[in-house]
Design an enzyme around this catalytic site. Structure first.
Site, PDB file in Angstrom:
ATOM      1  N   SER A  88       0.754  -1.013   0.051  1.00 38.22           N
ATOM      2  CA  SER A  88      -0.132  -0.432  -0.210  1.00 38.22           C
ATOM      3  C   SER A  88       1.304   1.087   0.325  1.00 38.22           C
ATOM      4  O   SER A  88       1.780   1.244   0.715  1.00 38.22           O
ATOM      5  CB  SER A  88      -0.712   0.016   1.297  1.00 38.22           C
ATOM      6  OG  SER A  88      -1.856   1.318   1.498  1.00 38.22           O
ATOM      7  N   ASN A  89       0.582   2.155  -0.924  1.00 39.47           N
ATOM      8  CA  ASN A  89       1.070   3.444  -0.973  1.00 39.47           C
ATOM      9  C   ASN A  89       0.707   4.526  -0.183  1.00 39.47           C
ATOM     10  O   ASN A  89       1.472   5.018   0.320  1.00 39.47           O
ATOM     11  CB  ASN A  89       0.630   4.436  -2.560  1.00 39.47           C
ATOM     12  CG  ASN A  89       1.599   3.074  -3.500  1.00 39.47           C
ATOM     13  OD1 ASN A  89       3.071   2.847  -3.748  1.00 39.47           O
ATOM     14  ND2 ASN A  89       0.562   2.896  -4.453  1.00 39.47           N
TER      15      ASN A  89
END
Ligand SMILES: Cc1ncc(COP(=O)(O)O)c(C=O)c1O
Length: 340
Positions: free
Chosen positions: A81-82
């Site tokens: 996840s960014n």
């Protein structure tokens, strides 16, 4: 409350860059009679550990967290996840603990996903990581358990929803819309379309609301879904638009049903599974413009934009903008896609 009255905690230098993509535009025009000029908004270049679209959302989320007296944050997402990486970075910058619940959206790639990219960066920045072998609901359950545990240990946690796509976080993209309108005015542009990768929908909803709020009534926001069919995403965009209206007074801002545009043709098998078209788009933009996209969001969004332009699916295209929302750290766990 008005948009201008909501607290924001600056986490990066704004505005981000906006400029043309002449080589990509020329490439598209090669075998065809007419193609629009392509422009890019570089929200991938920001100061929170490689940046990306969550930074703008987190400026509002962390202002709200600090106002509530929080001393640590909890959030969730996929292993790569960014959103989680930028939340961990913001927490470190503000000297707060971060607790992150991560799941594996592509079980076949578990080894790669767990050894590099965003996950590695979360660990380096000192996140407290909890791995969950399950779906979003199980992650939310774990988030609630971690929260209770932190409270019982005397901490004051603040829960950041997945993707920070609530009424508060999405305000970050209203601010981006204001920036874009000023950048377009400076260059005398009236873009017909702006493309964005649509996941938890806060970026799409905030951008659309912001454009209309700040007086742009013509530019179409086209969301390329990165995970689910068109109708589901459109409903999610509607929900987030309402959540924004629940936070600030937008009684004069009209969003019509025709304004909500999502294309669900480009996400492939599922969220985070690479597609041939996205890989080709990543290579093309890297080779023609020296700009790195990613396989999970911006590669799919770019593949959708290129296909919609090439196949004449856009009405009256004139100056097209691609919103680069970040994500390139996830190229590393997907290296096999490009080294084969
Ligand atoms: C690089 C990148 N682009 C686009 C998105 C989608 O943004 P949103 O979740 O606001 O729809 C995300 C979300 O995580 C992202 O990391």
């Amino acid at each position: 409350m008005k948009f201008e009255d909501i607290a924001r905690l600056p986490l990066t230098t704004l505005p981000t860059a906006f400029y043309g993509m002449p080589n990509l535009s020329k490439e598209l025009a090669k075998d065809n009679f007419y193609f629009p000029d392509i422009y890019i908004k570089r929200d991938d270049v920001m100061e929170l550990a490689h940046g990306g679209n969550k930074t703008r959302k987190l400026e509002y989320v962390f202002a709200s967290a600090l106002e509530s007296g929080a001393d640590c944050v909890i959030t969730m997402g996929g292993i790569q996840s960014n959103h989680v990486r930028q939340t961990v970075s913001a927490a470190a910058k503000l000297d707060m603990q971060s607790h992150v619940i991560l799941n594996c959206p592509v079980p076949e790639m578990e080894a790669e996903l767990l050894s590099s990219g965003n996950y590695l960066l979360d660990v380096i920045m000192g996140a407290h990581v909890y791995l969950v072998d399950g779906d979003d609901d199980q992650c939310i359950e774990k988030m609630n358990l971690v929260k209770e545990e932190l409270i019982s240990n005397g901490k004051t946690p603040y829960s950041v929803p997945m993707g920070a796509s609530d009424g508060i976080g999405s305000l970050g993209y209203m601010l981006c819309a204001q920036e874009l309108i000023a950048q377009w005015k400076q260059r005398g542009l009236t873009p017909s379309h702006i493309f964005v990768g649509t996941g938890s929908c806060g970026t799409h909803a905030g951008l659309l609301m912001g454009l209309r709020y700040f007086g742009n009534t013509t530019t179409k926001v086209v969301g390329i879904s990165v995970s689910q069919p068109e109708e589901i995403k459109k409903e999610n965009v509607r929900e987030v638009l309402q959540q924004i209206r629940d936070v600030i007074d937008l009684s004069d801002t009209v969003i019509s049903e025709d304004d909500i545009i999502v294309n669900g043709d480009y996400f492939g098998k599922a969220y985070a599974y690479p597609t041939e078209e996205a890989n080709a788009a990543i290579k093309l933009v890297a080779e023609k413009e020296g700009i790195l996209l990613d396989p999970v969001y911006t590669g799919k969004a770019m593949a959708g934009m290129l296909d919609m332009i090439r196949s004449g699916k856009l009405e009256f295209p004139k100056d097209i903008v691609f919103l680069h929302t970040g994500g390139a750290p996830a190229l590393h766990p997907y290296s096999k896609e490009f080294l084969k």
